[in-house]
Design a protein around this motif. Structure first.
Motif, PDB file in Angstrom:
ATOM      1  N   GLU A   1       0.860  -1.184   0.000  1.00 61.04           N
ATOM      2  CA  GLU A   1       0.000   0.000   0.000  1.00 61.04           C
ATOM      3  C   GLU A   1       0.892   1.229   0.000  1.00 61.04           C
TER       4      GLU A   1
ATOM      5  N   ARG B   1       1.365   3.901   1.449  1.00 65.29           N
ATOM      6  CA  ARG B   1       1.131   4.741   2.636  1.00 65.29           C
ATOM      7  C   ARG B   1       2.471   5.233   3.155  1.00 65.29           C
TER       8      ARG B   1
ATOM      9  N   ARG C   1       9.172   0.499   6.921  1.00 62.29           N
ATOM     10  CA  ARG C   1       8.703  -0.706   7.604  1.00 62.29           C
ATOM     11  C   ARG C   1       9.321  -1.950   6.996  1.00 62.29           C
TER      12      ARG C   1
ATOM     13  N   LYS D   1       7.196 -14.758   4.927  1.00 63.14           N
ATOM     14  CA  LYS D   1       6.131 -14.851   5.929  1.00 63.14           C
ATOM     15  C   LYS D   1       6.135 -13.633   6.843  1.00 63.14           C
ATOM     16  N   GLN D   2       7.322 -13.168   7.223  1.00 65.34           N
ATOM     17  CA  GLN D   2       7.403 -11.991   8.089  1.00 65.34           C
ATOM     18  C   GLN D   2       6.890 -10.749   7.358  1.00 65.34           C
TER      19      GLN D   2
ATOM     20  N   TYR E   1       4.590 -10.639   5.141  1.00 65.97           N
ATOM     21  CA  TYR E   1       3.127 -10.697   5.099  1.00 65.97           C
ATOM     22  C   TYR E   1       2.496 -10.220   6.390  1.00 65.97           C
ATOM     23  N   LYS E   2       3.268 -10.255   7.486  1.00 66.47           N
ATOM     24  CA  LYS E   2       2.712  -9.776   8.746  1.00 66.47           C
ATOM     25  C   LYS E   2       2.555  -8.259   8.753  1.00 66.47           C
ATOM     26  N   LEU E   3       3.306  -7.570   7.884  1.00 66.86           N
ATOM     27  CA  LEU E   3       3.150  -6.113   7.821  1.00 66.86           C
ATOM     28  C   LEU E   3       1.787  -5.785   7.211  1.00 66.86           C
ATOM     29  N   ILE E   4       1.076  -4.893   7.874  1.00 62.82           N
ATOM     30  CA  ILE E   4      -0.288  -4.574   7.447  1.00 62.82           C
ATOM     31  C   ILE E   4      -0.309  -3.992   6.035  1.00 62.82           C
ATOM     32  N   ASP E   5       0.734  -3.226   5.687  1.00 63.77           N
ATOM     33  CA  ASP E   5       0.730  -2.540   4.390  1.00 63.77           C
ATOM     34  C   ASP E   5       1.156  -3.434   3.231  1.00 63.77           C
ATOM     35  N   VAL E   6       1.642  -4.628   3.540  1.00 62.48           N
ATOM     36  CA  VAL E   6       2.118  -5.494   2.464  1.00 62.48           C
ATOM     37  C   VAL E   6       0.946  -6.284   1.899  1.00 62.48           C
ATOM     38  N   ILE E   7       0.789  -6.190   0.575  1.00 57.41           N
ATOM     39  CA  ILE E   7      -0.337  -6.867  -0.069  1.00 57.41           C
ATOM     40  C   ILE E   7       0.086  -8.208  -0.629  1.00 57.41           C
TER      41      ILE E   7
ATOM     42  N   ARG F   1      -3.477  -5.517  -6.968  1.00 57.52           N
ATOM     43  CA  ARG F   1      -4.489  -5.961  -6.019  1.00 57.52           C
ATOM     44  C   ARG F   1      -5.671  -6.495  -6.813  1.00 57.52           C
TER      45      ARG F   1
END
Lengths: 166, 563
Positions: free
Chosen positions: A11, A13, A19, A63-64, A66-72, A165
């Motif tokens: 995203e 942002r 991040r 995998k880590q 993907y834990k970031l909210i902004d990563v699609i 997306r």
């Protein structure tokens, strides 16, 4: 250790680049290069990261991330059929006696001269990593005054993956 | 309305009932709105107290804990708590004030780049630049904090955004295309796990904090009892399965029971549920559960395969997964029951041969104090702990039967956590008797919260297991540094009874075993102020069994009555 090329769709942002890099740094992975830019969707950016590591490490990185909210989306492009490009600007020492030789190298590599000075030239080239490495080697004997590379961007050939997306 | 008003309104709309905080310059507009809000704001004495209290509240209820602090030093004082909540997956929303947007980056008064500082220890963070984004940001912050693998979320709120006028029309929409936690486990994986369980000869459940977060105790108990599988748990998993149950093996790992660690080493099927194979649990990884196939159920896919090779990975909410697993097991099992007598007999024998124990004679023993608390409260209290020996004895000598009855800093191991967490837990569950089991080192780290407890009449009972040492560190120095007690002697300490009384609280001292019961009973009668009971215990008591760091969990020191 292998180098993996990872495409990360994020995203757009504020702070998302920080991040991603903070995560990669914090987990101790080595970033070789990183390129980020907008996509056709203004809310989405695309990062291309070259990371060193074996398959297990890359799986954890993915995998880590993907834990970031902004990563699609995260795709390891390494084993895919890719178009990979990098851009380089090289300022080469070029007095008039060697200028023809330099111009010849520029033609061979299908690069371009984008600046002419009295004693130097700036050459611009795009290509895959090996071509850029070779160009750099070719100019080294003349004297490289300055060099800057963008880092790799890559895309899977054919219909392949669609990183936008859904 | 202003951004500050909208913030308070959205917190109210999110159902926040208690907010811990300390005001300061840049949060004045918000605190002005809190003055007549329905939200109960609790003024602490140190911002670290606010965030640990929010953690205690969240651990006790499962709801999102919230706190609000000012910019600069107020914000940096919550960093430890964020790191703590991040490690233990505690749902928090932390609001920090920030200098005005046009001052950011100018080294303004009380400015700190808190979003930058907390990047690695926040599940997510927001820096508000426009008050019109507020409703959406608050909704998203709470959603992120409480869903998937819970964690702390920061909202950094500049003071000019607080004053900006906007229209508040209720909580915003959550638009997070990059965030979709998987809740339902993959059916084929669950079936594979079911078949593995039925075929296993020596299965073992290893349950962690995730079982409590998911509210999956009932499903776990059903799994264990219907299939006769012994259950061991991590520190964070205490209370997920009643330790009084025959099938419970207590805690495993560095200070776990001998019988739990032996079971891990002999098991042929390890069912890890809501746990993350912390190094405190595994000891030497290459020798952990060497004969076992591993089933790993967790909501965070990054944990699966992170430390240990997993044979049957199942990503999902463990309550939903266990529910489906139980159904499949029931249908596959039919009327057959395979009692696995050899395995249950072996486990029983280990439990009989290696019970937890200590020498009662001589000076007052810290383990005795914990046991007394257990018996006097019938195991129905809420036990918060500090960190170190006090924490381990609290884990070992009290049998936890209910989830959310043991509140402790596991992953980060933050000394000073217990007292403010106890304050949060007591406010969350006023009907419970709440203890903070502390060491003399830890209790001094947030002792100032006695002021908070007095102001709000919060009767938590602080039991200081006072050995005048930084106990756990001293134990390591005894075992691994030839007894060179380098900077662990803490005999220069205040008179804790006088300290309590200076705050207006109740202080008691106990140095004889026979006085423990009376002191505890007296403390439990007090309803309007905190109590400190200063127990002077055996100075060099140790926590056993102990797996030395980096060794196989089979190599335990102590805990063997024959030795």
């Amino acid at each position: 250790m292998n180098k993996h090329t990872i495409a990360i769709t994020v995203e757009n942002r504020p702070g998302v680049l920080t991040r991603v890099t903070t995560l990669i740094r914090r987990r101790g992975y080595n970033i070789d290069s990183l390129a980020v830019g907008a996509t056709d969707d203004p809310t989405v950016s695309r990062m291309t990261v070259v990371v060193e590591g074996d398959d297990a490490i890359i799986e954890q990185v993915t995998k880590q991330l993907y834990k970031l909210i902004d990563v699609i989306k995260v795709v390891d492009l390494t084993k895919e059929h890719l178009v990979a490009r990098e851009l380089v600007l090289i300022k080469v020492k070029a007095d008039h006696s060697v200028r023809p030789d330099i111009v010849q190298i520029v033609d061979i590599f299908r690069a371009r001269i984008v600046d002419i000075g009295r004693t130097s030239l700036i050459v611009e080239a795009t290509g895959d990593q090996r071509k850029i490495d070779a160009l750099e080697d070719a100019f080294r004997p003349f004297g490289i005054l300055e060099l800057v590379r963008t880092g790799k961007v890559a895309m899977i050939r054919g219909a392949g993956e669609d990183n936008r997306r859904k | 309305m202003t951004g500050a008003q909208a913030l308070v309104r959205s917190l109210e709309d999110e159902g926040v009932d208690i907010l811990f905080g300390l005001p300061g310059g840049v949060v004045l507009p918000v605190f002005d709105q809190l003055y007549d809000s329905s939200i109960r704001t609790v003024l602490v004495r140190h911002e670290q107290g606010a965030i640990h209290a929010a953690e205690g509240y969240a651990r006790a209820t499962g709801k999102v804990g919230t706190c609000i602090v000012t910019s600069g030093p107020g914000a940096t004082n919550i960093v430890t708590g964020m790191a703590d909540a991040y490690m233990d997956s505690t749902p928090l929303v932390v609001i920090t004030g920030q200098v005005a947007t046009n001052m950011i980056g100018t080294d303004a008064f009380q400015e700190a780049d808190i979003t930058g500082i907390t990047l690695p220890v926040a599940k997510h963070s927001f820096l508000l630049k426009d008050a019109r984004n507020l409703p959406e940001v608050v909704a998203e912050a709470f959603h992120i904090a409480r869903t998937g693998r819970a964690g702390p979320v920061l909202i950094d709120m500049p003071v000019d955004v607080s004053r900006q006028e906007m229209n508040y029309e209720g909580l915003g929409q959550v638009r997070l295309p990059g965030y979709k936690p998987t809740l339902k486990g993959h059916k084929r994986q669950i079936e594979a796990a079911a078949r593995a369980i039925l075929a296993a000869k020596r299965p073992l459940v290893y349950a962690g904090g995730g079982v409590i977060s998911a509210g999956a105790s009932k499903e776990l108990a059903q799994l264990a009892r219907e299939n006769l599988i012994p259950v061991t748990h991590s520190l964070m998993g205490k209370g997920c399965f009643p330790e009084t149950d025959k099938l419970s093996l207590g805690m495993l790992g560095m200070h776990g029971t001998r019988y739990a660690n032996y079971s891990v080493c002999e098991t042929d099927l390890l069912l890890a549920v809501g746990a993350r194979f912390s190094d405190r649990v595994t000891g030497k990884l290459s020798e952990f559960a060497p004969h076992a196939a591993v089933v790993h159920i967790d909501i965070d896919p990054a944990e699966i395969g992170k430390n240990v090779r997993v044979d049957i990975p199942i990503v999902g909410d463990c309550r939903l997964v266990l529910k489906e697993l139980n159904e499949i097991l029931a249908s596959l099992r039919g009327n057959k029951s395979s009692p696995r007598r050899d395995w249950t007999a072996q486990v029983e024998e280990w439990k009989r041969k290696f019970p937890m124990g200590y020498e009662l004679e001589g000076k007052l023993k810290p383990q005795y104090v914990v046991e007394r608390i257990y018996y006097l409260t019938k195991g129905k209290a809420t036990i918060c702990t500090e960190v170190g020996q006090n924490q381990m004895w609290a884990a070992q000598y009290y049998l936890y039967k209910e989830p959310r009855s043991f509140i402790s800093s596991g992953g980060l191991g933050t000394m000073g956590y217990g007292f403010p967490a106890a304050i949060g837990a007591k406010l969350a569950c006023p009907e419970k008797t709440v203890f903070d089991i502390a060491g003399d080192g830890s209790i001094q780290m947030n002792i100032q919260e006695l002021g908070t407890a007095m102001q709000y009449k919060i009767p938590v009972i602080i039991c200081i297991l006072n050995n005048q040492y930084l106990g756990m560190v001293r134990q390591w120095q005894e075992l691994f540094h030839e007894g060179r007690y380098s900077y662990t002697d803490m005999s220069h300490q205040p008179d804790f009874v006088k300290l309590a009384e200076a705050y207006g609280a109740v202080g008691m001292r106990v140095n004889r075993t026979e006085d423990v019961r009376g002191a505890l009973q007296e403390a439990m009668q007090i309803t309007d102020r905190p109590v400190i009971i200063d127990f002077w215990v055996e100075r060099e008591a140790g926590v056993y069994p102990m797996v030395p760091p980096g060794e196989s969990i089979l190599n335990m020191l102590g805990g063997d009555l024959d030795e």
